[in-house]
Scaffold this active site. Structure first.
Site, PDB file in Angstrom:
ATOM      1  N   ALA A 162      60.732   6.437 -37.084  1.00 15.34           N
ATOM      2  CA  ALA A 162      60.480   5.491 -38.165  1.00 15.34           C
ATOM      3  C   ALA A 162      61.676   4.560 -38.233  1.00 15.34           C
ATOM      4  CB  ALA A 162      60.289   6.222 -39.496  1.00 15.34           C
ATOM      5  N   GLY A 163      61.425   3.269 -38.437  1.00 14.88           N
ATOM      6  CA  GLY A 163      62.539   2.331 -38.453  1.00 14.88           C
ATOM      7  C   GLY A 163      63.193   2.235 -37.083  1.00 14.88           C
TER       8      GLY A 163
ATOM      9  N   LYS B 247      56.445  -0.370 -32.672  1.00 16.35           N
ATOM     10  CA  LYS B 247      56.538   0.966 -32.066  1.00 16.35           C
ATOM     11  C   LYS B 247      55.170   1.646 -31.972  1.00 16.35           C
ATOM     12  CE  LYS B 247      59.452   2.795 -34.928  1.00 16.35           C
ATOM     13  NZ  LYS B 247      59.608   1.599 -35.798  1.00 16.35           N
TER      14      LYS B 247
ATOM     15  N   CYS C 267      59.019  -3.908 -34.898  1.00 18.53           N
ATOM     16  CA  CYS C 267      59.016  -4.291 -33.477  1.00 18.53           C
ATOM     17  C   CYS C 267      57.736  -3.876 -32.761  1.00 18.53           C
ATOM     18  CB  CYS C 267      60.226  -3.686 -32.768  1.00 18.53           C
ATOM     19  SG  CYS C 267      60.186  -1.885 -32.694  1.00 18.53           S
TER      20      CYS C 267
ATOM     21  N   ASP D  94      49.996   4.572 -39.119  1.00 19.77           N
ATOM     22  CA  ASP D  94      50.629   4.738 -37.805  1.00 19.77           C
ATOM     23  C   ASP D  94      50.210   6.059 -37.170  1.00 19.77           C
ATOM     24  OD1 ASP D  94      51.889   2.361 -38.301  1.00 19.77           O
ATOM     25  OD2 ASP D  94      53.870   3.217 -38.624  1.00 19.77           O
TER      26      ASP D  94
ATOM     27  N   HIS E 215      51.963 -11.604 -26.975  1.00 20.93           N
ATOM     28  CA  HIS E 215      51.489 -11.614 -28.359  1.00 20.93           C
ATOM     29  C   HIS E 215      49.968 -11.572 -28.350  1.00 20.93           C
ATOM     30  CE1 HIS E 215      51.692 -12.347 -32.658  1.00 20.93           C
ATOM     31  NE2 HIS E 215      50.743 -13.262 -32.511  1.00 20.93           N
ATOM     32  N   LEU E 216      49.404 -10.482 -28.884  1.00 16.81           N
ATOM     33  CA  LEU E 216      47.959 -10.298 -28.888  1.00 16.81           C
ATOM     34  C   LEU E 216      47.463 -10.324 -30.324  1.00 16.81           C
ATOM     35  CD1 LEU E 216      47.746  -7.316 -26.342  1.00 16.81           C
ATOM     36  CD2 LEU E 216      47.331  -9.736 -25.860  1.00 16.81           C
TER      37      LEU E 216
ATOM     38  N   LYS F 116      54.095  11.699 -35.253  1.00 22.62           N
ATOM     39  CA  LYS F 116      54.846  10.859 -36.186  1.00 22.62           C
ATOM     40  C   LYS F 116      55.457  11.795 -37.227  1.00 22.62           C
ATOM     41  CE  LYS F 116      55.751   6.691 -38.088  1.00 22.62           C
ATOM     42  NZ  LYS F 116      56.381   5.542 -37.421  1.00 22.62           N
TER      43      LYS F 116
END
Length: 222
Positions: free
Chosen positions: A119-120, A14, A12, A53, A207-208, A36
């Site tokens: 995560a997830g 994150k 998505c 990430d 949306h980039l 993270k």
């Protein structure tokens, strides 16, 4: 203030949104830090395992820490963390996650902006019936929910919201991230999200293609 960032699913955005929020905070003159705690799909480097990430969060953080403080648990295989942990005999129980995070979180001042990226999705399994959400509960962190805007996002957003609230946690806000530019009726879906979500909208990022955190930050508010 410290927030936990979760999402409606794995892809998505994150990290993209977390990086943009950190960039936004820094542009406001606030000390910012992204963490993270658990990451899989890491690359082997001369310095050890590194996760893209986590590196993105570090790039947008103004508080400098050692990599291991930002990403204390890392796995090379791009698989579910609890499976990677089982294969390598690594403990990633909620108590262990809290033990890793607590010393770093103690460095954060009230005026700082700190994001702990999951995560997830919200119910990320940690093995033996435990979930990452239990660590978030123990730390009593308010949650920022990233909604990946695509077909099916309304159901995913509402179910995630219900789960977070049922766990007794506050949703500080949600961000719409349009991950599929070809999604039908985007404006109608966004209107539905505004009606269905009980927390404030912190922004909707279009949306980039190859978009940067700096560009996405223009669409967000803290």
């Amino acid at each position: 203030m410290i927030y936990f960032v979760t999402g409606t699913d794995t892809d998505c955005g994150k990290t993209f949104i977390s990086s943009a929020l950190l960039c936004k905070a820094a542009s406001q003159g606030r000390a910012s830090l992204g963490l993270k705690p658990i990451a899989s799909g890491c690359e082997e480097t001369e310095l050890g395992l590194r996760n893209s990430d986590a590196l993105s969060l570090i790039a947008q953080s103004t508080i400098e820490l050692d990599y291991e403080q930002v990403n204390p648990v890392s796995f090379k295989p791009a698989i579910a963390p609890h499976i990677a942990a089982m294969q390598t005999s690594v403990d990633i129980s909620p108590d262990t996650v809290i033990k890793h995070l607590s010393p770093t979180l103690s460095l954060v001042n009230e005026t700082d902006f700190c994001l702990v990226e999951g995560a997830g999705g919200w119910r990320l399994p940690l093995g033996e019936g435990a979930f990452l959400s239990q660590a978030v509960q123990s730390l009593s962190l308010p949650v920022i929910l990233v909604v990946g805007v695509k077909l099916g996002c309304l159901n995913h957003a509402v179910l995630t919201q219900e789960a977070i609230l049922a766990d007794g946690l506050e949703i500080a806000g949600w961000v719409g991230n349009i991950v599929d530019a070809d999604t039908s009726c985007i404006e109608e879906n966004l209107a539905s999200l505004h009606q269905l979500m009980s927390s404030p909208c912190l922004g909707v990022v279009p949306h980039l293609s190859n978009g940067s955190a700096e560009e996405a930050a223009k669409y967000l508010t803290i």
